[in-house]
Design a protein around this motif. Structure first.
Motif, mmCIF file in Angstrom:
data_model
loop_
_atom_site.group_PDB
_atom_site.id
_atom_site.type_symbol
_atom_site.label_atom_id
_atom_site.label_comp_id
_atom_site.label_asym_id
_atom_site.label_seq_id
_atom_site.Cartn_x
_atom_site.Cartn_y
_atom_site.Cartn_z
ATOM 1 N N LEU A 41 44.901 38.762 31.369
ATOM 2 C CA LEU A 41 44.562 40.245 31.810
ATOM 3 C C LEU A 41 46.037 40.826 31.702
ATOM 4 C CD1 LEU A 41 42.335 42.482 31.298
ATOM 5 C CD2 LEU A 41 42.382 42.764 33.886
ATOM 6 N N GLN A 65 34.007 35.262 30.795
ATOM 7 C CA GLN A 65 34.438 36.329 32.026
ATOM 8 C C GLN A 65 35.697 36.908 31.542
ATOM 9 O OE1 GLN A 65 34.668 32.869 34.656
ATOM 10 N NE2 GLN A 65 32.807 33.737 36.058
ATOM 11 N N LEU A 66 36.316 36.104 30.980
ATOM 12 C CA LEU A 66 37.990 36.757 30.678
ATOM 13 C C LEU A 66 37.441 38.016 29.642
ATOM 14 C CD1 LEU A 66 40.602 36.529 31.621
ATOM 15 C CD2 LEU A 66 41.064 34.548 30.130
ATOM 16 N N GLU A 68 34.701 39.538 29.237
ATOM 17 C CA GLU A 68 34.381 40.499 29.708
ATOM 18 C C GLU A 68 35.356 41.581 30.400
ATOM 19 O OE1 GLU A 68 31.248 39.670 32.381
ATOM 20 O OE2 GLU A 68 29.977 38.754 30.862
ATOM 21 N N GLN A 69 36.356 41.049 30.942
ATOM 22 C CA GLN A 69 37.587 41.712 31.777
ATOM 23 C C GLN A 69 38.318 42.653 30.551
ATOM 24 O OE1 GLN A 69 40.001 39.286 33.816
ATOM 25 N NE2 GLN A 69 38.408 38.939 35.232
ATOM 26 N N ASP A 73 38.736 46.688 30.066
ATOM 27 C CA ASP A 73 39.803 47.242 30.076
ATOM 28 C C ASP A 73 40.081 48.336 28.749
ATOM 29 O OD1 ASP A 73 42.879 46.881 31.363
ATOM 30 O OD2 ASP A 73 42.933 47.964 29.447
#
Lengths: 129, 616
Positions: A41, A65-66, A68-69, A73
């Motif tokens: 990220l 998951q990444l 989603e991050q 942002d």
């Protein structure tokens, strides 16, 4: 044609290297690589990619998951993501579909031409096939 | 007649009890004879009572006689029988002790001596030299012959008592035989008191009360007869009893097939009385027992054992019985067969039980075989599952290095001049190797894929068509003719269309690979006994028979290296079985291989599709 910035996130360092070299040598991409999912990220915020090539199965955080991050942002929200996955079974893909969020995916192993075709399509420089 | 005139007789109170004892003795002898059914023991007992009765009767008459000559006549008459008393007693003794066979000679000697004495006494005065006249009447007076005579008399009596004693000691205590001997021994001892009757014969005026111990002896002997039976268990007597108590049915057929003898069990078996069964010809019954096979064996061997015969035992009830029949021939003294003895055991319930047991055994064997098959399948499934799990793990790990190699080759090939043919060839080989490895990994992933299906009603013919479209390029390249023989009205089936499509692709691909130089690929469907059958046939060289057994095992392939992953048919089998179907591969007699795939058609609905043989 302005170079597009591609961020490759994959825990396989050799793969990110050969992809980076291959894409950069086309002369149309500026490629950043990150092998640690946990640092992806921050790297993305700094690198400001036009597209993220994201591995699905990684230690620490998986690709879903990444993703989603990234989507959470504001700076990265609109950056398209292409998943790079070793999961090729249709049912497994279907099971992970909620993570992939409808993003396209490339099944490993993949020819460079296929990767480029997919990237160009997502970057809007090629019409969808 | 001199002896029966009434005048020389007087009423004599002393003669009455003697006379009564004689009558009682005779009655008892007859009673024993009747009760013991003319057995040898009862006959010998009758003989003894006859001799004793003769003695008592003649002596009673002698007491009554008022004339000395008449009394002497009675005395002489008495001694025609009295010497026989010890002989009869001895015969009775050895009979009742069941030792007659061992002492037959002694019996004859006793009787011989008795006869000699009887003749000597009656023809001479050597024993009865005259008469005494006592207060109770006339009585014989003994002469010199009395010494040998009494020696004979007591000798025989003592010998009899000795037999009793020896047998008494030998008998098992407290058995019936033991108690019988004891009572007879006591009776014999008491009767020996009657020998005191000899004293008046020597001038001693002791009243001859011998009839009293004799009477007691008779009562005790009657008691023995009544309580313990003196009957001899002879074969004839026992045979009758045995026949009556036999659980098996006994029938004796004469030479004409007429039933001559039956027992109670036979009467029960056929629901008829003895009178109804015997003396009549029951053709059906005779045929059932004396079958040609039994008669033939009987005449050859003289007997047959345990031949199974089925017959209607009770015509009114129509009950069918299964009998185990043993038979033997009864022969006359010249050895000529005169009858057939059949002994039948009712084994109907046993036969039924055996039949039930046999069926149960068969079912058990089938269940056992099914269980073994299921166990083998389980083992196989477990083996495959573990292989699959391993493969899945390995597949994910292999994908990344393959990706590196393939991307690396792509990268490097851009740095090789286009005229460097050799390097490009090597790069192509590497690329092809990666594709092969990837195909194996993909197969492994398919194999280990979650065994859940997405069912929907599918048109099987459409699925097959889709699979053929996918292989069109390969089919055309090998110049293969496709013949489709689809059946009418094949119902839609509950299938996972994608999986079944994959299965058919694998099967069709095998057929195509078997015919690199061209041939005919036939796809035939049929509806058979609630099953939809698909046959995929090629005209290739076939599969070696030894390979057929392993054809569905993972990583088993008959294709040249690089052509097959060895997982296609394993995956196919797994998919078909997940659908409750079955697949088998066989070599066709006319050459090539037939893949025979079956799906259950229950609940399906015909799709109305018509057969349309098609060449593509």
């Amino acid at each position: 044609m302005a170079k597009k910035r591609i961020l490759i996130v994959d825990d396989e360092e050799s793969l990110t290297r050969v992809l980076k070299y291959s894409l950069e040598e086309t002369g149309t991409y500026e490629v950043g690589a990150e092998n640690k999912a946990g640092a992806a990220l921050a790297t993305a915020k700094t690198f400001k990619p036009d597209l993220i090539l994201l591995d699905v199965i990684m230690p620490e955080l998986d690709g879903g998951q990444l993703a989603e991050q990234f989507k959470a942002d504001p700076a990265l929200h609109d950056v398209p993501i292409v998943f790079l996955t070793a999961i090729t079974d249709k049912q497994e893909v279907r099971a992970h579909q909620h993570l992939l969020g409808g993003s396209p995916f490339l099944a490993k192993p993949v020819e460079l031409d296929e990767v480029i075709a997919c990237l160009e399509q997502q970057l809007g420089r090629l019409p969808p096939q | 007649m001199f002896a029966v005139e009434t005048t020389p007789y007087a009423v004599n109170a002393y003669a009455v009890p003697v006379w009564l004892a004689a009558v009682a003795c005779l009655l008892l002898g007859c009673l024993v004879l009747i009760r013991e059914r003319w057995s040898p023991v009862s006959l010998s007992f009758l003989l003894l009572t006859l001799t004793i009765a003769g003695w008592l009767f003649t002596f009673a008459e002698m007491y009554r006689a008022t004339d000395a000559r008449l009394a002497l006549w009675w005395a002489k008459l008495a001694y025609l029988g009295i010497p026989c008393i010890p002989a009869a007693f001895y015969q009775f003794t050895v009979s009742v002790l069941r030792i007659a066979a061992r002492h037959r000679r002694m019996v004859w000697i006793a009787w011989g001596l008795a006869m000699l004495f009887a003749v000597a006494i009656c023809t001479t005065d050597a024993l009865i030299a005259g008469l005494y006249h006592y207060w109770w009447g006339f009585y014989p007076r003994y002469g010199w012959l009395s010494i040998p005579y009494l020696t004979f008399f007591f000798g025989i009596m003592i010998l009899s008592l000795r037999h009793y004693w020896v047998e008494y000691r030998r008998a098992v205590p407290e058995t019936i035989h033991h108690r019988r001997i004891r009572l007879l021994m006591i009776a014999s001892s008491i009767v020996s008191l009657a020998s005191l009757d000899y004293l008046p014969k020597y001038g001693i005026g002791l009243y001859p009360f011998g009839y009293v111990p004799v009477f007691v002896f008779l009562i005790l002997a009657a008691l023995v007869v009544w309580r313990y039976h003196l009957v001899d268990i002879t074969p004839a007597f026992a045979a009758q009893q045995i026949i009556g108590t036999m659980a098996e049915a006994l029938l004796v057929f004469d030479q004409d097939g007429v039933v001559r003898v039956v027992n109670q069990a036979a009467c029960q078996l056929f629901g008829k009385t003895e009178a109804e069964l015997t003396g009549r010809l029951f053709a059906g019954l005779t045929r059932s027992f004396l079958t040609p096979a039994i008669v033939s064996t009987l005449h050859r061997l003289g007997a047959v054992h345990d031949v199974e015969v089925t017959l209607v035992a009770n015509e009114s009830q129509g009950s069918i019985k299964v009998l185990s029949v043993s038979a033997s021939l009864m022969r006359d003294s010249r050895g000529e067969p005169i009858a057939t003895i059949c002994i039948a055991r009712d084994i109907t319930s046993r036969t039924q039980a055996e039949e039930e047991l046999r069926q149960a055994h068969e079912e058990l064997q089938q269940a056992h075989a099914a269980l073994q098959e299921a166990q083998l399948q389980l083992i196989q499934a477990a083996k495959l599952e573990s292989v699959g799990r391993l493969a899945a793990g390995v597949a994910h790990e292999v994908k990344n290095p393959l990706a590196i190699i393939l991307t690396g080759i792509s990268y490097l090939s851009r740095h090789v001049p286009s005229d460097n043919g050799r390097t490009r060839l090597v790069f192509d080989d590497i690329r092809y190797a990666v594709r092969r490895a990837d195909a194996i990994v993909k197969g492994m992933l398919d194999f280990s894929a979650p065994k859940t299906l997405q069912f929907s009603r599918e048109d099987l013919h459409a699925v097959i068509e889709r699979a053929l479209v996918l292989l069109k390029h390969e089919i055309d390249k090998a110049r293969i003719t496709v013949v489709k023989e689809f059946a009418h009205r094949v119902p839609r089936l509950q299938l996972d269309g994608n999986k079944i499509e994959q299965a058919f692709v694998n099967v069709l691909m095998n057929a195509v690979h078997a015919m690199p130089q061209g041939g005919t690929l036939t796809v035939r469907t049929a509806l058979r006994d609630r099953a939809v059958v698909v046959d995929v046939e090629d005209t290739g060289p076939g599969v070696p028979e030894e390979a057929l057994a392993k054809i569905f095992e993972p990583f088993f392939t008959t294709k040249p290296a690089g052509q097959g992953t060895g997982l296609g048919l394993a995956v196919t089998k797994s998919i078909v079985e997940l659908h409750g179907g079955a697949i088998e591969l066989m070599n066709r007699p006319e050459g090539g291989v037939r893949a025979h795939i079956m799906f259950r058609a229950e609940g399906g609905e015909p799709n109305g599709q018509e057969a349309h043989p098609h060449r593509g």
